[in-house]
Design an enzyme around this catalytic site. Sequence first.
Site, PDB file in Angstrom:
ATOM      1  N   ASN A 175       0.867  -1.171   0.000  1.00 31.92           N
ATOM      2  CA  ASN A 175       0.000   0.000   0.000  1.00 31.92           C
ATOM      3  C   ASN A 175       0.908   1.228   0.000  1.00 31.92           C
ATOM      4  OD1 ASN A 175      -1.787   2.061   0.490  1.00 31.92           O
ATOM      5  ND2 ASN A 175      -2.397   1.358   2.542  1.00 31.92           N
ATOM      6  N   TRP A 176       0.945   1.905  -1.125  1.00 34.43           N
ATOM      7  CA  TRP A 176       1.872   3.042  -1.248  1.00 34.43           C
ATOM      8  C   TRP A 176       1.327   4.315  -0.610  1.00 34.43           C
ATOM      9  CZ3 TRP A 176       3.919   2.427  -7.026  1.00 34.43           C
ATOM     10  CH2 TRP A 176       4.614   1.208  -7.108  1.00 34.43           C
ATOM     11  N   GLU A 181      -5.374  -5.178  10.392  1.00 36.71           N
ATOM     12  CA  GLU A 181      -4.339  -4.176  10.641  1.00 36.71           C
ATOM     13  C   GLU A 181      -4.629  -3.489  11.973  1.00 36.71           C
ATOM     14  OE1 GLU A 181      -2.326  -2.874   6.750  1.00 36.71           O
ATOM     15  OE2 GLU A 181      -4.068  -1.598   6.996  1.00 36.71           O
ATOM     16  N   SER A 206       3.438  -2.435  10.335  1.00 39.94           N
ATOM     17  CA  SER A 206       4.892  -2.529  10.539  1.00 39.94           C
ATOM     18  C   SER A 206       5.474  -3.874  10.095  1.00 39.94           C
ATOM     19  CB  SER A 206       5.254  -2.222  12.000  1.00 39.94           C
ATOM     20  OG  SER A 206       4.889  -0.880  12.321  1.00 39.94           O
ATOM     21  N   GLY A 223       2.535   1.982  11.049  1.00 38.35           N
ATOM     22  CA  GLY A 223       3.472   3.100  10.967  1.00 38.35           C
ATOM     23  C   GLY A 223       4.175   3.411  12.272  1.00 38.35           C
ATOM     24  N   GLY A 270       2.943  -1.213   4.341  1.00 35.55           N
ATOM     25  CA  GLY A 270       2.979   0.217   4.055  1.00 35.55           C
ATOM     26  C   GLY A 270       4.409   0.672   3.798  1.00 35.55           C
ATOM     27  N   GLY A 271       5.057   1.209   4.822  1.00 32.07           N
ATOM     28  CA  GLY A 271       6.381   1.818   4.680  1.00 32.07           C
ATOM     29  C   GLY A 271       7.396   0.939   3.963  1.00 32.07           C
TER      30      GLY A 271
HETATM   31  P1  13P Z   1       3.072   0.194   7.789  1.00 34.24           P
HETATM   32  O1  13P Z   1       3.581  -1.072   7.157  1.00 34.24           O
HETATM   33  O2  13P Z   1       3.812   1.418   7.356  1.00 34.24           O
HETATM   34  O3  13P Z   1       2.938   0.062   9.273  1.00 34.24           O
HETATM   35  O4  13P Z   1       1.569   0.412   7.218  1.00 34.24           O
HETATM   36  C1  13P Z   1       0.677  -0.638   7.285  1.00 34.24           C
HETATM   37  C2  13P Z   1      -0.522  -0.287   6.493  1.00 34.24           C
HETATM   38  O5  13P Z   1      -1.302   0.573   6.868  1.00 34.24           O
HETATM   39  C3  13P Z   1      -0.734  -0.975   5.217  1.00 34.24           C
HETATM   40  O6  13P Z   1      -2.003  -0.712   4.700  1.00 34.24           O
END
Ligand code: 13P
Length: 251
Positions: free
Chosen positions: A10-11, A168, A214, A174, A235-236
């Site tokens: 997920n960008w 999630e 994360s 994050g 995400g990140g």
């Molecule tokens: P992170 O991997 O940055 O914690 O984000 C997770 C997320 O919200 C993916 O949709």
Amino acid sequence: MARRPLIAGNWKMHLTVPEAERLATAVVASCADLPDREVMIAPPFTALAAVAEVVRNTPVLIAGQNAAWEKQGAFTGEISPVMLREVGASMVIIGHSERRHIFGESNQMVNRRLRGALQFGLIPVLCVGETLADREEGKAMPILEQQVREGLAEVDAEAAARVVIAYEPVWAIGTGRTATGAQAQEAHAFIRNVLARVYEKKLADEIRILYGGSVKPENIDSLMAEPDIDGALVGGAALQSESFDRIVHFL
Ligand code: 13P
């Protein structure tokens, strides 16, 4: 039936069009040798068409990060599922915690978006997850049950078979604070049990449940070793080609 693992990036609200094209090119290269798993990326809307061009005729799947429920109309700021399909998306993230908590989307709105996605032929990735306060008050499981039940309201078994769920926990997104494999497994097994009660066990056993929050190269292998974790929503770590490459190559 074995559930095919799905690793999804997920960008979020990142990357210019040229940056997105570069990262998508790297993702395609990463996926060249992975016949046993699926890989999806969700670029921002502005980069969707360009990224779809990069992944054309490759196994990499494209998703929108949200979708409205109508084909077209007076919905300023929204994108329709038909528009997503037009530019090459086959999937869409629905009910992400950032939509719920920053933009106030309710379970009812999430359900409308999810049904629209199904109606117009997109595979929805329905995100659910409790906040830290919910967890500390012992309400994590009831909150998850409500999000799953209300998110899937009026979705029949045939349509539900196409849905992917993403667990999630909001406190892990994050923050660098990942749920332990055991915490995630507990939530995933619980969600699967809710699905079995809403539909039936056979269907619940076929629906993929991803973990997000994360996810990193360092923790992907232990998460994927849990029996009810069928993939990851990243995400990140999906924004760097090296870390995403290691994640899609989970052991
Ligand atoms: P992170 O991997 O940055 O914690 O984000 C997770 C997320 O919200 C993916 O949709």
